[in-house]
Write a protein that holds these residues in place. Structure first.
Motif, PDB file in Angstrom:
ATOM      1  N   ALA A 125       0.844  -1.204   0.000  1.00 54.39           N
ATOM      2  CA  ALA A 125       0.000   0.000   0.000  1.00 54.39           C
ATOM      3  C   ALA A 125       0.879   1.254   0.000  1.00 54.39           C
ATOM      4  O   ALA A 125       0.560   2.253  -0.654  1.00 54.39           O
ATOM      5  CB  ALA A 125      -0.921  -0.008   1.210  1.00 54.39           C
ATOM      6  N   ARG A 126       1.991   1.181   0.711  1.00 52.37           N
ATOM      7  CA  ARG A 126       2.925   2.319   0.764  1.00 52.37           C
ATOM      8  C   ARG A 126       3.483   2.594  -0.644  1.00 52.37           C
ATOM      9  O   ARG A 126       3.582   3.747  -1.067  1.00 52.37           O
ATOM     10  CB  ARG A 126       4.059   2.003   1.750  1.00 52.37           C
ATOM     11  CG  ARG A 126       4.803   3.227   2.233  1.00 52.37           C
ATOM     12  CD  ARG A 126       5.824   2.876   3.313  1.00 52.37           C
ATOM     13  NE  ARG A 126       5.210   2.544   4.590  1.00 52.37           N
ATOM     14  CZ  ARG A 126       5.365   1.379   5.242  1.00 52.37           C
ATOM     15  NH1 ARG A 126       6.108   0.422   4.726  1.00 52.37           N
ATOM     16  NH2 ARG A 126       4.782   1.174   6.399  1.00 52.37           N
ATOM     17  N   VAL A 127       3.804   1.532  -1.354  1.00 58.62           N
ATOM     18  CA  VAL A 127       4.313   1.677  -2.730  1.00 58.62           C
ATOM     19  C   VAL A 127       3.223   2.287  -3.621  1.00 58.62           C
ATOM     20  O   VAL A 127       3.485   3.182  -4.429  1.00 58.62           O
ATOM     21  CB  VAL A 127       4.754   0.303  -3.299  1.00 58.62           C
ATOM     22  CG1 VAL A 127       5.039   0.392  -4.796  1.00 58.62           C
ATOM     23  CG2 VAL A 127       5.974  -0.211  -2.552  1.00 58.62           C
ATOM     24  N   ILE A 128       1.979   1.843  -3.445  1.00 60.59           N
ATOM     25  CA  ILE A 128       0.876   2.355  -4.268  1.00 60.59           C
ATOM     26  C   ILE A 128       0.679   3.847  -4.029  1.00 60.59           C
ATOM     27  O   ILE A 128       0.476   4.616  -4.964  1.00 60.59           O
ATOM     28  CB  ILE A 128      -0.397   1.535  -4.000  1.00 60.59           C
ATOM     29  CG1 ILE A 128      -0.135   0.149  -4.570  1.00 60.59           C
ATOM     30  CG2 ILE A 128      -1.635   2.196  -4.623  1.00 60.59           C
ATOM     31  CD1 ILE A 128      -1.203  -0.795  -4.655  1.00 60.59           C
ATOM     32  N   ALA A 137      -4.594   1.435   0.455  1.00 59.48           N
ATOM     33  CA  ALA A 137      -3.893   2.670   0.071  1.00 59.48           C
ATOM     34  C   ALA A 137      -4.856   3.848  -0.065  1.00 59.48           C
ATOM     35  O   ALA A 137      -4.451   5.005   0.068  1.00 59.48           O
ATOM     36  CB  ALA A 137      -3.133   2.453  -1.235  1.00 59.48           C
ATOM     37  N   GLY A 138      -6.127   3.550  -0.318  1.00 60.89           N
ATOM     38  CA  GLY A 138      -7.104   4.620  -0.499  1.00 60.89           C
ATOM     39  C   GLY A 138      -7.776   5.078   0.788  1.00 60.89           C
ATOM     40  O   GLY A 138      -8.536   6.054   0.770  1.00 60.89           O
ATOM     41  N   LEU A 139      -7.512   4.394   1.882  1.00 61.20           N
ATOM     42  CA  LEU A 139      -8.181   4.757   3.135  1.00 61.20           C
ATOM     43  C   LEU A 139      -7.562   6.012   3.745  1.00 61.20           C
ATOM     44  O   LEU A 139      -6.378   6.019   4.094  1.00 61.20           O
ATOM     45  CB  LEU A 139      -8.085   3.600   4.142  1.00 61.20           C
ATOM     46  CG  LEU A 139      -8.888   2.336   3.820  1.00 61.20           C
ATOM     47  CD1 LEU A 139      -8.607   1.266   4.876  1.00 61.20           C
ATOM     48  CD2 LEU A 139     -10.386   2.642   3.768  1.00 61.20           C
ATOM     49  N   LYS A 140      -8.377   7.040   3.871  1.00 60.24           N
ATOM     50  CA  LYS A 140      -7.869   8.329   4.368  1.00 60.24           C
ATOM     51  C   LYS A 140      -7.349   8.240   5.790  1.00 60.24           C
ATOM     52  O   LYS A 140      -6.395   8.916   6.172  1.00 60.24           O
ATOM     53  CB  LYS A 140      -8.969   9.389   4.284  1.00 60.24           C
ATOM     54  CG  LYS A 140      -9.279   9.802   2.857  1.00 60.24           C
ATOM     55  CD  LYS A 140     -10.237  10.986   2.812  1.00 60.24           C
ATOM     56  CE  LYS A 140     -10.481  11.442   1.385  1.00 60.24           C
ATOM     57  NZ  LYS A 140     -11.164  10.406   0.569  1.00 60.24           N
ATOM     58  N   LYS A 141      -7.999   7.413   6.604  1.00 58.53           N
ATOM     59  CA  LYS A 141      -7.629   7.385   8.025  1.00 58.53           C
ATOM     60  C   LYS A 141      -6.536   6.372   8.353  1.00 58.53           C
ATOM     61  O   LYS A 141      -6.140   6.234   9.505  1.00 58.53           O
ATOM     62  CB  LYS A 141      -8.864   7.099   8.875  1.00 58.53           C
ATOM     63  CG  LYS A 141      -9.846   8.262   8.896  1.00 58.53           C
ATOM     64  CD  LYS A 141     -10.979   7.996   9.867  1.00 58.53           C
ATOM     65  CE  LYS A 141     -11.923   9.189   9.927  1.00 58.53           C
ATOM     66  NZ  LYS A 141     -13.142   8.837  10.683  1.00 58.53           N
ATOM     67  N   LEU A 142      -6.049   5.681   7.319  1.00 57.46           N
ATOM     68  CA  LEU A 142      -5.002   4.677   7.557  1.00 57.46           C
ATOM     69  C   LEU A 142      -3.694   5.375   7.934  1.00 57.46           C
ATOM     70  O   LEU A 142      -3.276   6.320   7.274  1.00 57.46           O
ATOM     71  CB  LEU A 142      -4.788   3.858   6.282  1.00 57.46           C
ATOM     72  CG  LEU A 142      -3.818   2.683   6.401  1.00 57.46           C
ATOM     73  CD1 LEU A 142      -4.471   1.535   7.158  1.00 57.46           C
ATOM     74  CD2 LEU A 142      -3.391   2.204   5.010  1.00 57.46           C
ATOM     75  N   GLU A 143      -3.090   4.898   8.995  1.00 61.06           N
ATOM     76  CA  GLU A 143      -1.811   5.499   9.395  1.00 61.06           C
ATOM     77  C   GLU A 143      -0.697   4.894   8.562  1.00 61.06           C
ATOM     78  O   GLU A 143      -0.200   3.807   8.848  1.00 61.06           O
ATOM     79  CB  GLU A 143      -1.575   5.262  10.890  1.00 61.06           C
ATOM     80  CG  GLU A 143      -2.361   6.227  11.731  1.00 61.06           C
ATOM     81  CD  GLU A 143      -1.895   6.267  13.167  1.00 61.06           C
ATOM     82  OE1 GLU A 143      -0.688   6.085  13.414  1.00 61.06           O
ATOM     83  OE2 GLU A 143      -2.764   6.457  14.040  1.00 61.06           O
ATOM     84  N   LEU A 144      -0.340   5.598   7.509  1.00 62.51           N
ATOM     85  CA  LEU A 144       0.655   5.108   6.560  1.00 62.51           C
ATOM     86  C   LEU A 144       1.240   6.320   5.835  1.00 62.51           C
ATOM     87  O   LEU A 144       0.517   7.282   5.571  1.00 62.51           O
ATOM     88  CB  LEU A 144      -0.041   4.183   5.541  1.00 62.51           C
ATOM     89  CG  LEU A 144       0.851   3.399   4.587  1.00 62.51           C
ATOM     90  CD1 LEU A 144       1.589   2.289   5.341  1.00 62.51           C
ATOM     91  CD2 LEU A 144       0.018   2.757   3.473  1.00 62.51           C
ATOM     92  N   ASP A 145       2.535   6.250   5.499  1.00 59.76           N
ATOM     93  CA  ASP A 145       3.171   7.369   4.779  1.00 59.76           C
ATOM     94  C   ASP A 145       2.437   7.629   3.475  1.00 59.76           C
ATOM     95  O   ASP A 145       1.921   6.712   2.853  1.00 59.76           O
ATOM     96  CB  ASP A 145       4.633   7.030   4.397  1.00 59.76           C
ATOM     97  CG  ASP A 145       5.386   6.365   5.532  1.00 59.76           C
ATOM     98  OD1 ASP A 145       4.999   6.586   6.678  1.00 59.76           O
ATOM     99  OD2 ASP A 145       6.348   5.633   5.246  1.00 59.76           O
ATOM    100  N   GLY A 146       2.473   8.869   3.044  1.00 62.85           N
ATOM    101  CA  GLY A 146       1.947   9.229   1.722  1.00 62.85           C
ATOM    102  C   GLY A 146       0.482   9.602   1.733  1.00 62.85           C
ATOM    103  O   GLY A 146      -0.254   9.279   2.669  1.00 62.85           O
ATOM    104  N   GLU A 147       0.080  10.282   0.649  1.00 64.49           N
ATOM    105  CA  GLU A 147      -1.313  10.701   0.491  1.00 64.49           C
ATOM    106  C   GLU A 147      -2.156   9.508   0.053  1.00 64.49           C
ATOM    107  O   GLU A 147      -1.694   8.681  -0.746  1.00 64.49           O
ATOM    108  CB  GLU A 147      -1.402  11.781  -0.596  1.00 64.49           C
ATOM    109  CG  GLU A 147      -0.859  13.133  -0.178  1.00 64.49           C
ATOM    110  CD  GLU A 147      -1.685  13.725   0.959  1.00 64.49           C
ATOM    111  OE1 GLU A 147      -2.909  13.873   0.771  1.00 64.49           O
ATOM    112  OE2 GLU A 147      -1.107  14.003   2.023  1.00 64.49           O
TER     113      GLU A 147
END
Ligand SMILES: [Zn+2]
Length: 236
Positions: free
Chosen positions: A89-92, A126-136
């Motif tokens: 997801a981070r790569v996406i 990768a599309g989840l706004k509230k996911l705590e992950l780098d990137g938009e």
């Protein structure tokens, strides 16, 4: 780096074999294509991870892909874990593709199947706004599944007649796998010459849509048509 299309697969050379012609065709059309290999292929019968890395870089060059990375998950031990999903997801989020190509959902090698599941879940996460992950947040618009050469109903075919030679050259770049030794004939399917096999299957798929060579894909959605008369196929 922002990509138009990202192909995700378990092993180096999977993308080349299953959808390399389509990747080359998209590049020919001016699209930016990338490949994410999940493993280094270190469990393969022939060749080391280092040799396969060199082969993969050469194949990427032949196909004209702008970006190729390796997640370095353990070969033959790809597992559907939260951590692996988030890594993809981070790569996406980083390369933000509109189109993602995944392995088909029926597979002999478990890594291929899990690569499909991980890829799908990663596109969603990768599309989840509230996911705590780098990137938009970013969710690809379209996921298509490359053929596993099974006798299944495909959704559409891509004419790769103009790309077939470069597809074969990209697979030939895997010198550590497909050389002239008898063992190399045992890698893809026992006793099968991979180049002959790719040519026959591409011709078989091409025959279904009246072109010389094609690659086959599946999608999970139905296609909505506005004007059936404009469909890009002739009935009679
Ligand atoms: Zn593979």
């Amino acid at each position: 780096m922002r990509l138009d299309v990202l192909a995700i697969a378990a092993h180096r050379d999977d993308v080349e074999i299953t959808c390399g012609g389509t990747i080359i065709k998209l590049v020919d059309k001016g699209k930016k294509a990338g490949i994410l290999d999940l493993t280094q292929g270190e469990m393969g019968t022939k060749g080391t991870a280092e040799e396969r890395a060199r082969d993969a870089a050469r194949a990427a060059e032949i196909m004209g892909v702008a970006w190729r990375e390796n997640l370095e998950l353990p070969d033959s031990a790809v597992e559907v874990t939260r951590e692996n999903k988030l890594q993809i997801a981070r790569v996406i989020r980083q390369v933000r593709p509109e189109l993602v190509i995944l392995p088909f959902w029926i597979q002999r090698h478990p890594d291929h199947l899990y690569a499909m599941q991980l890829g799908y879940d990663a596109c969603f996460l990768a599309g989840l706004k509230k996911l705590e992950l780098d990137g938009e947040p970013h969710r690809p618009r379209k996921i298509i599944y490359a053929s596993s050469f099974r006798d299944v109903a495909h959704s559409f075919f891509v004419d790769i007649t103009g790309q077939m030679e470069r597809k074969l050259a990209a697979v030939r770049a895997y010198k550590s796998q497909f050389d002239s030794t008898p063992e190399s004939k045992m890698i893809y399917k026992p006793g099968v010459d991979i180049f002959e096999y790719m040519t026959i299957t591409a011709a078989f798929y091409g025959h279904k849509v009246n072109v010389k060579y094609a690659e086959a894909f599946a999608i999970k959605e139905n296609i909505l048509i506005d004007d059936p008369a404009d469909m890009p196929v002739r009935s009679i």
